[in-house]
Design an enzyme around this catalytic site. Structure first.
Site, PDB file in Angstrom:
ATOM      1  N   TYR A  52       0.826  -1.202   0.000  1.00 33.35           N
ATOM      2  CA  TYR A  52       0.000   0.000   0.000  1.00 33.35           C
ATOM      3  C   TYR A  52       0.867   1.262   0.000  1.00 33.35           C
ATOM      4  O   TYR A  52       1.794   1.384   0.803  1.00 33.35           O
ATOM      5  CB  TYR A  52      -0.914   0.031   1.217  1.00 33.35           C
ATOM      6  CG  TYR A  52      -2.039  -0.981   1.203  1.00 33.35           C
ATOM      7  CD1 TYR A  52      -2.398  -1.662   0.039  1.00 33.35           C
ATOM      8  CD2 TYR A  52      -2.765  -1.256   2.366  1.00 33.35           C
ATOM      9  CE1 TYR A  52      -3.439  -2.587   0.041  1.00 33.35           C
ATOM     10  CE2 TYR A  52      -3.804  -2.166   2.371  1.00 33.35           C
ATOM     11  CZ  TYR A  52      -4.136  -2.838   1.209  1.00 33.35           C
ATOM     12  OH  TYR A  52      -5.155  -3.758   1.214  1.00 33.35           O
ATOM     13  N   SER A 221     -13.734  -3.100   0.463  1.00 32.91           N
ATOM     14  CA  SER A 221     -14.547  -2.289  -0.468  1.00 32.91           C
ATOM     15  C   SER A 221     -16.034  -2.386  -0.130  1.00 32.91           C
ATOM     16  O   SER A 221     -16.862  -2.676  -0.988  1.00 32.91           O
ATOM     17  CB  SER A 221     -14.292  -2.723  -1.920  1.00 32.91           C
ATOM     18  OG  SER A 221     -13.050  -2.255  -2.374  1.00 32.91           O
ATOM     19  N   PRO A 222     -16.400  -2.116   1.126  1.00 29.94           N
ATOM     20  CA  PRO A 222     -17.796  -2.298   1.549  1.00 29.94           C
ATOM     21  C   PRO A 222     -18.784  -1.297   0.953  1.00 29.94           C
ATOM     22  O   PRO A 222     -19.994  -1.502   1.061  1.00 29.94           O
ATOM     23  CB  PRO A 222     -17.723  -2.140   3.067  1.00 29.94           C
ATOM     24  CG  PRO A 222     -16.540  -1.239   3.275  1.00 29.94           C
ATOM     25  CD  PRO A 222     -15.545  -1.653   2.230  1.00 29.94           C
ATOM     26  N   GLY A 226     -18.604  -2.121  -7.483  1.00 31.12           N
ATOM     27  CA  GLY A 226     -17.990  -3.313  -8.071  1.00 31.12           C
ATOM     28  C   GLY A 226     -16.526  -3.335  -7.727  1.00 31.12           C
ATOM     29  O   GLY A 226     -16.138  -2.919  -6.624  1.00 31.12           O
ATOM     30  N   VAL A 231     -18.343   4.247  -5.690  1.00 29.83           N
ATOM     31  CA  VAL A 231     -19.256   3.886  -4.606  1.00 29.83           C
ATOM     32  C   VAL A 231     -20.703   3.900  -5.102  1.00 29.83           C
ATOM     33  O   VAL A 231     -21.055   4.631  -6.029  1.00 29.83           O
ATOM     34  CB  VAL A 231     -19.107   4.838  -3.408  1.00 29.83           C
ATOM     35  CG1 VAL A 231     -17.699   4.763  -2.825  1.00 29.83           C
ATOM     36  CG2 VAL A 231     -19.433   6.276  -3.799  1.00 29.83           C
ATOM     37  N   PHE A 232     -21.526   3.083  -4.459  1.00 30.72           N
ATOM     38  CA  PHE A 232     -22.954   3.063  -4.808  1.00 30.72           C
ATOM     39  C   PHE A 232     -23.740   4.088  -4.015  1.00 30.72           C
ATOM     40  O   PHE A 232     -24.832   4.503  -4.430  1.00 30.72           O
ATOM     41  CB  PHE A 232     -23.551   1.658  -4.591  1.00 30.72           C
ATOM     42  CG  PHE A 232     -23.418   1.124  -3.189  1.00 30.72           C
ATOM     43  CD1 PHE A 232     -24.295   1.507  -2.186  1.00 30.72           C
ATOM     44  CD2 PHE A 232     -22.417   0.226  -2.868  1.00 30.72           C
ATOM     45  CE1 PHE A 232     -24.176   1.013  -0.898  1.00 30.72           C
ATOM     46  CE2 PHE A 232     -22.283  -0.289  -1.592  1.00 30.72           C
ATOM     47  CZ  PHE A 232     -23.160   0.121  -0.594  1.00 30.72           C
TER      48      PHE A 232
END
Length: 311
Positions: A52, A221-222, A226, A231-232
């Site tokens: 990272y 990636s909560p 996808g 983000v949704f």
């Protein structure tokens, strides 16, 4: 903040984890505020990886430089990191030499004498489990690593490791969000001919496998729609889902991000949600989902609104 003792360890862990993959370019004050906000919310568990930050151990080093933890402060935090990805390629390397070298680098970068949990980062197609077992034995006996786990691995891959590795595999870090939920959706539509959702992928049944074998699922990636596609939450591509999220957020008096967290923590597998945000505000908001127990009807309503079939 809801906590539990991770099976196979003596680690009392929160069900929300602070992921630190994006802090390489953050100032000392930025890092401290982020960690302080997490700690105030009850999150005393941080997730790193050797890769990272753009260069090897960059985010681990940035964390240690900014925090300057005293021995007592270090004892208050669970530090998890990962090894196995070689960015020059890229390729994967679970050899004894690579695992041990990576851990030594992480210990130096983090300015600590032990890693609480070490995860193997993605599967290595050329894995020789005897080599992994040798590395784990050495790292455990020297006190450099307390517990071990994996990331993105199937039941078969974990079983192969467990045939040789004597330490328990305590965690499997898997991508999971309301919209990216094949590991759950497959089971809901099991044996439904003609349903794409029912297709068995990656060996199938990883959620049940982890529950049966006392392996904690850590959802990465909560909030991603996808695979790093955005983000949704608030996305115009998910109007029905966001309408339900917003309604439930108002009903429970929490921000929408807390509902997205609660959808994962509601699952009886006792999963952990790994946050990837560097926004203290979003960390505090997400943490509010830790103790929020959605009803079955609400959980399935969110599941359906995300486009998953409930036959």
């Amino acid at each position: 903040m809801k906590t539990f003792t991770m099976p196979g360890t003596d680690i009392l862990a929160p069900n929300v984890v602070l992921g630190l993959m994006r802090i390489a370019d953050k100032s000392d004050d930025d890092v401290r505020e982020l960690v302080r906000t997490a700690r105030d919310a009850g999150i005393d568990f941080v997730d790193h990886a050797d890769i990272y930050g753009g260069e090897l151990h960059a985010c681990e080093r940035r964390f240690a430089e900014a925090m300057e933890l005293s021995p007592s402060q270090r004892d208050e935090i669970t530090i998890q990191t990962k090894a196995g990805i070689v960015t020059d390629g890229p390729y994967y390397d679970f050899s004894y030499e690579h695992i041990v070298k990576s851990v030594e680098g992480s210990l130096a970068a983090l300015r600590t004498d032990r890693i609480d949990i070490l995860l193997l980062h993605r599967p290595d197609a050329l894995v020789e489990p005897e080599e992994v077992a040798r590395a784990f034995d050495e790292l455990e006996s020297s006190g450099k690593v307390r517990a071990f786990g994996v990331s993105n691995q199937t039941p078969g891959q974990i079983d192969l490791l467990r045939k040789y590795v004597r330490q328990p595999i305590v965690a499997n870090q898997l991508q999971l969000s309301i919209t990216h939920a094949p590991i759950i959706a497959q089971g809901v539509a099991a044996n439904m001919l003609g349903e794409q959702q029912a297709a068995t992928l990656d060996g199938g049944g990883i959620v049940d496998y982890c529950r049966l074998n006392d392996i904690t699922i850590q959802a990465w990636s909560p909030f991603q729609a996808g695979f790093f596609t955005g983000v949704f939450l608030g996305s115009p591509e998910y109007p029905e889902l966001n309408a339900v999220i917003d309604r439930l957020a108002g009903q429970y008096g929490v921000p929408p991000i807390a509902i997205a967290t609660a959808w994962i923590t509601r699952h009886p597998a006792r999963m952990q949600v790994v946050l990837g945000t560097t926004s203290p505000e979003r960390v505090a908001g997400a943490a509010q989902g830790s103790d929020l127990r959605l009803t079955r009807a609400e959980w399935y309503e969110l599941f359906r609104a995300a486009g998953h079939r409930v036959p």
